[in-house]
Design an enzyme around this catalytic site. Structure first.
Site, PDB file in Angstrom:
ATOM      1  N   ASP A  29      -8.789  11.431 -16.651  1.00  0.00           N
ATOM      2  CA  ASP A  29      -9.565  10.189 -16.698  1.00  0.00           C
ATOM      3  C   ASP A  29     -10.668  10.202 -17.745  1.00  0.00           C
ATOM      4  O   ASP A  29     -10.975   9.178 -18.349  1.00  0.00           O
ATOM      5  CB  ASP A  29     -10.202   9.930 -15.330  1.00  0.00           C
ATOM      6  CG  ASP A  29      -9.193   9.351 -14.361  1.00  0.00           C
ATOM      7  OD1 ASP A  29      -7.991   9.408 -14.663  1.00  0.00           O
ATOM      8  OD2 ASP A  29      -9.616   8.852 -13.312  1.00  0.00           O
ATOM      9  N   CYS A  85      -8.164  16.747 -10.998  1.00  0.00           N
ATOM     10  CA  CYS A  85      -8.659  15.491 -11.568  1.00  0.00           C
ATOM     11  C   CYS A  85      -8.384  14.333 -10.608  1.00  0.00           C
ATOM     12  O   CYS A  85      -7.519  14.392  -9.734  1.00  0.00           O
ATOM     13  CB  CYS A  85      -8.011  15.247 -12.923  1.00  0.00           C
ATOM     14  SG  CYS A  85      -8.911  14.042 -13.931  1.00  0.00           S
ATOM     15  N   ASP A  86      -9.139  13.265 -10.851  1.00  0.00           N
ATOM     16  CA  ASP A  86      -9.316  12.199  -9.866  1.00  0.00           C
ATOM     17  C   ASP A  86      -8.056  11.765  -9.117  1.00  0.00           C
ATOM     18  O   ASP A  86      -8.041  11.712  -7.903  1.00  0.00           O
ATOM     19  CB  ASP A  86      -9.889  10.958 -10.557  1.00  0.00           C
ATOM     20  CG  ASP A  86     -11.232  11.230 -11.199  1.00  0.00           C
ATOM     21  OD1 ASP A  86     -11.686  12.387 -11.205  1.00  0.00           O
ATOM     22  OD2 ASP A  86     -11.835  10.272 -11.705  1.00  0.00           O
ATOM     23  N   CYS A 116     -15.141  17.227 -13.307  1.00  0.00           N
ATOM     24  CA  CYS A 116     -16.455  16.709 -13.691  1.00  0.00           C
ATOM     25  C   CYS A 116     -17.476  17.052 -12.594  1.00  0.00           C
ATOM     26  O   CYS A 116     -17.191  16.950 -11.405  1.00  0.00           O
ATOM     27  CB  CYS A 116     -16.389  15.210 -13.894  1.00  0.00           C
ATOM     28  SG  CYS A 116     -15.308  14.760 -15.255  1.00  0.00           S
ATOM     29  N   SER A 161     -15.833   4.575 -12.950  1.00  0.00           N
ATOM     30  CA  SER A 161     -15.826   6.020 -12.785  1.00  0.00           C
ATOM     31  C   SER A 161     -16.822   6.375 -11.685  1.00  0.00           C
ATOM     32  O   SER A 161     -17.785   5.646 -11.432  1.00  0.00           O
ATOM     33  CB  SER A 161     -16.274   6.668 -14.095  1.00  0.00           C
ATOM     34  OG  SER A 161     -16.766   7.962 -13.847  1.00  0.00           O
TER      35      SER A 161
HETATM   36 FE1  FES Z   1     -10.904  14.997 -14.467  1.00  0.00          FE
HETATM   37 FE2  FES Z   1     -13.439  14.026 -14.430  1.00  0.00          FE
HETATM   38  S1  FES Z   1     -11.938  13.773 -15.981  1.00  0.00           S
HETATM   39  S2  FES Z   1     -12.399  15.159 -12.911  1.00  0.00           S
END
Ligand code: FES
Length: 558
Positions: free
Chosen positions: A82, A123-124, A195, A472
């Site tokens: 993302d 990741c998300d 992140c 986000s």
């Molecule tokens: Fe993968 Fe933020 S871009 S957790």
């Protein structure tokens, strides 16, 4: 599991001799064919830090599965990063990848005759995709998180990717120079892992513990910690126990477990994306869950975690303070959790929490429910003539709760971003970005680039943003997303014109456009849908996807 194993139908007897040949070719022996066949689904990718190490973790999971008497095989699913595609055409594939991941796992697990499986994500979208597949397939399964990345440092200042995105807006506005910009780029993400704040990935990892699909304590250790390997082995063993006990995901993901997840989301001021994901998980589990449920929970839970972007702390700081169980125990003590909800261990979450020891830490990110970090929940649900089917506002990361402003309408994030860059967005504006919903974009892209530019330019308290897209987890400021119905299907957000007055009231739970009904009807008579022509995946998704207020799902109705 004896002969009741599903894998027996694939691999036992003379008829299935050719099937065994294929697994012998990858190292299986006679002894392996008698064991439960177990998939370790690795959401692995080197294209970004979030899932970079997942294959290594999968090996530890296999150790645990073997110790528990299973025969493990690693199979892949995809990862869309993302952060890398933020603000680009690629962002349209982010939410779509959640559906792809669930579908891929369904195909992997069902086409090879696995008896149980464990998903390793990061990741998300890898996390909700895995959990959706767990409840869709409803066979013994466990979720393991890959872990957070660590924050960087610029002198004493702790950095996360949120700083990198906001640095762009600050640079454009002349608030920082080239040297600071370069240092932030170099220093803000020093390790692999997800992140670092309570953005979507870490939000979903904490929620996985609250839902009971992950082992308690497994969300917060950093990706680089040796404790990750321990949780991986333990998760493999836990899966084998779940198979022995016959515990299935829909025994775990009940309304009560989803209730605990909603309470945890509100108490942590987690990512608004979690609302989409919990609606989608409930849909796959066959549990009735609506925005009204989130609204009710949001009215009685305060924020007790001071995690970025709502507060100053990162996931590593939460780990030092006891991780998700430390938050869950506070919620339990205040009577806010449904303690009888079962977890993958076969024990109720209340009992699991009683057994879990949490370090005594003062001055950290966790507060008591009786003296919270913020007196209201992290997210509010809004309704009104601009969003008849609902919208979401991350109030935990906003400085203001009521806003009345003048609309500036755009049909893409890129146009809005250019307007911020040339200084056309001014205090008092409500930036409206539409045609970026599930069907319209298609794929409902996140808006971190534009929201970070607004905050970075120092306009976070003076400018609001309203969109049928989403945000986000790192987004902060007065940002309203998931506006339903979306513009692409004729939602009122399509009728907004520059200069209209828009009112946002998080206490009242409303979002309204102050334009006479007859004027809106006249605008509607002139409105026609924009032609959407997409080949392949984007076109298929646009045809199938539901509105954000229903979780933006592509499967069912069940
Ligand atoms: Fe993968 Fe933020 S871009 S957790």
């Amino acid at each position: 599991m004896g002969d009741a194993k599903r894998s027996s139908a694939w691999y036992s007897g003379v008829d299935n001799l050719p099937h065994r040949v294929y697994l012998r070719a990858v190292g299986f022996t006679d002894a392996d064919f008698g064991k439960p066949l177990t998939a370790v689904v690795a959401a692995w990718s080197e294209a970004g830090p979030c899932n970079y190490h997942v294959l290594r973790l999968a090996d530890y999971v296999k150790d645990g599965v073997r110790e528990g008497g299973g025969a493990p095989l690693t199979v892949p699913t995809i990862v869309v990063n993302d952060g890398i595609n933020m603000g680009t055409e690629g962002m349209r594939y982010s939410l779509i990848s959640r559906e792809l991941i669930a579908d891929t796992i369904e195909a992997q697990v069902n086409s090879h005759g696995f008896d149980g499986w464990i998903g390793v994500g990061g990741c998300d979208k890898t996390q909700p995709g895995i959990i959706m597949a767990m409840v869709r397939l409803n066979m013994p399964s466990v979720y393991l998180y890959g872990g957070t990345g660590e924050g960087g440092y610029l002198g004493e200042r702790q950095l996360t990717v949120e700083d990198a995105f906001e640095a762009v807006g600050a640079y454009i506005a002349g608030k920082i120079g080239e040297e600071e910009l370069r240092l932030i780029e170099e220093l803000s993400f020093p390790t692999y892992g997800t992140c670092q704040g309570l953005f979507t990935a870490n939000t979903m990892a904490i929620i996985a513990e609250a839902l009971g699909v992950s082992l308690l304590g497994s969300a917060s250790p950093p990706a680089t910690s040796s404790r990750r390997a321990r949780y991986a082995v333990e998760s493999g063993r836990a899966l084998m126990r779940a198979m022995e006990l016959g515990i299935r995901p829909r025994d775990v993901v009940t309304y009560d477990a989803l209730y605990n997840a909603m309470v945890t989301l509100m108490a942590t001021a987690g990512s608004t994306n979690a609302i989409l994901h919990l609606l989608a998980i409930a849909h796959e589990a066959g549990v009735e869950l609506t925005l009204e449920d989130f609204d009710r929970v949001s009215r009685k839970v305060p924020v007790i975690a001071a995690l970025r972007p709502a507060g100053p702390f990162t996931m590593v700081d939460l780990d030092r303070a006891g991780g998700a169980p430390a938050i869950l125990r506070k919620l339990k003590s205040a009577g806010l959790l449904r303690e009888d909800a079962l977890t993958v261990t076969g024990e109720p979450i209340g009992k699991e929490l009683d057994r879990y020891s949490v370090p005594a830490v003062s001055g950290g990110p966790i507060y008591d429910v009786s003296s919270p970090y913020k007196p209201h929940a992290g997210i509010r649900i809004l309704w009104g003539n601009l969003a008849p089917e609902g919208a979401v506002l991350k109030v935990g990361a906003a400085d203001v709760c009521r806003f009345r402003g003048e609309a500036l309408a755009f049909d893409s994030e890129a146009e809005a971003f250019e307007a911020v860059k040339r200084g056309a967005v001014r205090p008092g504006n409500v930036v409206v970005i539409r045609y970026v919903g599930p069907k319209g974009a298609p794929g409902m892209p996140e808006m971190l680039k534009i929201t970070a530019a607004i905050v970075g330019a120092g306009l976070g308290s003076e400018v609001a943003l309203v969109t049928d897209g989403r945000f986000s987890g790192a987004t902060r400021g007065l940002m309203v997303g998931h506006v339903s119905p979306e513009a692409a299907v004729g939602g009122p957000i399509a009728l907004v014109e520059d200069g209209d007055t828009i009112l946002i009231d998080c206490e009242g739970g409303t979002i309204t456009i102050d334009v006479d009904r007859s004027v809106l009807e006249e605008r509607r008579s002139r409105w026609s849908p924009k032609p959407v022509e997409h080949r392949g995946l984007l076109g298929k998704y646009a045809r199938l996807v539901s509105q954000a207020s229903r979780g933006a799902v592509t499967s069912g109705p069940y």
